[in-house]
Write an enzyme that holds these catalytic residues in place. Structure first.
Site, mmCIF file in Angstrom:
data_model
loop_
_atom_site.group_PDB
_atom_site.id
_atom_site.type_symbol
_atom_site.label_atom_id
_atom_site.label_comp_id
_atom_site.label_asym_id
_atom_site.label_seq_id
_atom_site.Cartn_x
_atom_site.Cartn_y
_atom_site.Cartn_z
ATOM 1 N N ARG A 139 52.839 72.866 0.417
ATOM 2 C CA ARG A 139 53.381 73.210 1.744
ATOM 3 C C ARG A 139 53.660 74.707 1.815
ATOM 4 O O ARG A 139 53.395 75.361 2.817
ATOM 5 C CB ARG A 139 54.694 72.451 2.005
ATOM 6 N N ARG A 195 60.513 73.357 14.869
ATOM 7 C CA ARG A 195 60.492 71.925 14.521
ATOM 8 C C ARG A 195 61.392 71.195 15.493
ATOM 9 O O ARG A 195 62.551 71.574 15.682
ATOM 10 C CB ARG A 195 60.996 71.677 13.098
ATOM 11 N N CYS A 208 54.003 62.676 2.619
ATOM 12 C CA CYS A 208 54.499 63.994 3.052
ATOM 13 C C CYS A 208 55.914 64.252 2.534
ATOM 14 O O CYS A 208 56.325 65.409 2.450
ATOM 15 C CB CYS A 208 54.452 64.093 4.568
ATOM 16 N N GLN A 266 51.501 70.528 7.553
ATOM 17 C CA GLN A 266 51.388 69.525 6.484
ATOM 18 C C GLN A 266 49.908 69.213 6.203
ATOM 19 O O GLN A 266 49.527 68.958 5.045
ATOM 20 C CB GLN A 266 52.137 68.250 6.912
ATOM 21 N N HIS A 272 52.066 67.299 12.979
ATOM 22 C CA HIS A 272 52.660 68.050 11.865
ATOM 23 C C HIS A 272 51.536 68.867 11.212
ATOM 24 O O HIS A 272 51.106 68.573 10.087
ATOM 25 C CB HIS A 272 53.288 67.063 10.882
ATOM 26 N N ASP A 274 53.999 57.283 4.933
ATOM 27 C CA ASP A 274 55.114 58.081 5.445
ATOM 28 C C ASP A 274 56.246 57.098 5.731
ATOM 29 O O ASP A 274 56.015 55.873 5.746
ATOM 30 C CB ASP A 274 54.637 58.799 6.733
HETATM 31 N N1 NVA Z 1 57.186 60.983 10.283
HETATM 32 C C1 NVA Z 1 58.218 61.738 9.584
HETATM 33 C C2 NVA Z 1 57.616 62.905 8.884
HETATM 34 C C3 NVA Z 1 58.576 63.709 8.061
HETATM 35 C C4 NVA Z 1 57.941 64.882 7.394
HETATM 36 C C5 NVA Z 1 59.271 62.158 10.590
HETATM 37 O O1 NVA Z 1 58.911 62.636 11.668
HETATM 38 O O2 NVA Z 1 60.458 62.000 10.281
HETATM 39 N N1 CP Z 2 57.142 66.896 4.695
HETATM 40 C C1 CP Z 2 58.073 67.575 5.374
HETATM 41 O O1 CP Z 2 57.846 68.113 6.465
HETATM 42 O O2 CP Z 2 59.270 67.641 4.742
HETATM 43 P P1 CP Z 2 60.640 68.193 5.359
HETATM 44 O O3 CP Z 2 61.031 67.248 6.479
HETATM 45 O O4 CP Z 2 61.613 68.201 4.220
HETATM 46 O O5 CP Z 2 60.397 69.568 5.908
#
Ligand code: NVA
Ligand code: CP
Length: 330
Positions: free
Chosen positions: A315, A106, A270, A136, A133, A229
């Site tokens: 998830r 990540r 998400c 997800q 992502h 989101d």
């Molecule tokens: N768009 C958000 C998604 C988090 C799961 C981010 O990248 O912070």
């Molecule tokens: N939706 C998601 O990816 O959550 P986290 O950022 O908590 O992993």
């Protein structure tokens, strides 16, 4: 069809049949877990979890899923590894590839996760980049399947910043699987035109549509799913909050947006979400801008249409399916 030894970096790399098979495998592994049927087919394998951004769901899902499959995990946080600072991605990948059977990443650029896959020689799973992502998406499709009973003839509406990881990934998965995808947002936040063009081709194949509109009424009309989101994603500077609030406030998912949707439409997110003042960021935004709920109203988040915690649970089942398919095969 076997996904064994494949990396899972973005859904652009997978056929609709492969994506559907991962959704089906997630459902099977979920059922097995609920019935107490063990599936520790990957006993003794080792995986590395690299997180250059924070996480609750993704990290916990990888850990729980790995353990259910019989695997051991090593968690590397940004401060605890040399990645990118003292050691290149190519070198890190070749080291980890000698020790681990699979690697989750990540972080920021999609290129980093692509390079990890290129150099490590083991399956690499994208746990979120700025662009995509994908894990997800499998959870989200499973959730829609469970709640609506189908993945076709669905009008899927995404409100908010449709240019980032979630908007991009959802447009790809919807157009590949045949759900109509509506980006309902300020025009500045429509997805990148090149990705839209690619997805238009998928939509042609799957018989679905991609619609871009800045009208909430038009966008949410007859929606089956309304999804949003956060307006400011991880890695973006705090200074963008003001502009995002000005641009995206009309696209908050609230009762008004749902008034145009079908009666049985569901709300998805998400997570994490800013819907009250129970978070540090939520309180800071409230002090500066006076808003107590951002991308979704508290009423919708807590209301009967909201399936966000089913989605969060999924998830784990879907990340398990991705590891199972790429390490064990199907
Ligand atoms: N768009 C958000 C998604 C988090 C799961 C981010 O990248 O912070
Ligand atoms: N939706 C998601 O990816 O959550 P986290 O950022 O908590 O992993």
């Amino acid at each position: 069809m076997s996904l064994k030894n494949r990396s899972f970096l973005k859904l652009l790399d997978f056929t609709p049949e492969e994506i559907r098979s991962l959704v089906a495998l997630s459902a099977r592994l979920k059922k097995e877990k609920k019935e107490g049927v063990p599936h520790d087919v990957l006993r003794g394998k080792q995986i590395a979890l690299i997180f250059e951004k924070t996480s609750t769901r993704t990290r916990c899902s990888f850990e729980v899923a790995a353990h259910d499959l019989g695997m051991y995990t090593t968690y590397l946080d940004p401060a605890a590894s040399q990645i990118g600072k003292k050691e290149s991605i190519a070198d890190t990948a070749r080291v980890l590839g000698r020790m681990y059977d699979g690697i989750e990443y990540r972080g920021f650029d999609q290129k980093i996760v692509e390079d990890l896959a290129k150099y490590s020689g083991v399956p690499v799973w994208n746990g979120l980049t700025d662009e995509f992502h994908p894990t997800q998406m499998i959870a989200d499709m499973l959730t829609i399947q469970e709640h609506l009973g189908r993945l076709s003839d669905v009008r899927f509406v995404y409100m908010g910043d449709a240019r980032f990881n979630m908007g991009n990934s959802l447009m790809v998965v919807c157009s590949k699987l045949g759900l109509d995808f509506v980006a309902c947002t300020n025009k500045k936040y429509f997805p990148d035109q090149k990705l839209i063009d690619t997805c238009q081709e998928f939509a042609k194949q799957s018989g679905s549509q991609i619609i871009l509109t800045d009208s909430v009424e038009e966008g949410c009309k007859d929606a089956d799913v309304i999804y949003t989101d956060v307006w400011v994603s991880m890695g973006e500077p705090e200074e963008v909050w003001q502009e995002r609030i000005e641009d995206l406030s009309p696209y908050q998912v609230n009762e008004k947006a749902f008034s145009y949707a079908k009666d049985n439409a569901i709300f998805m997110h998400c997570l994490p979400a800013y819907h009250d003042l129970e978070t540090g960021v939520g309180r800071e935004v409230f002090e500066k801008f006076g808003l107590s709920e951002l991308e979704v109203s508290h009423a919708v988040f807590e209301g009967s249409r909201s399936v966000v915690f089913d989605e969060a649970e999924n998830r784990m089942h879907s990340i398990k399916a991705v590891m199972y398919a790429t390490l064990y095969g199907e």
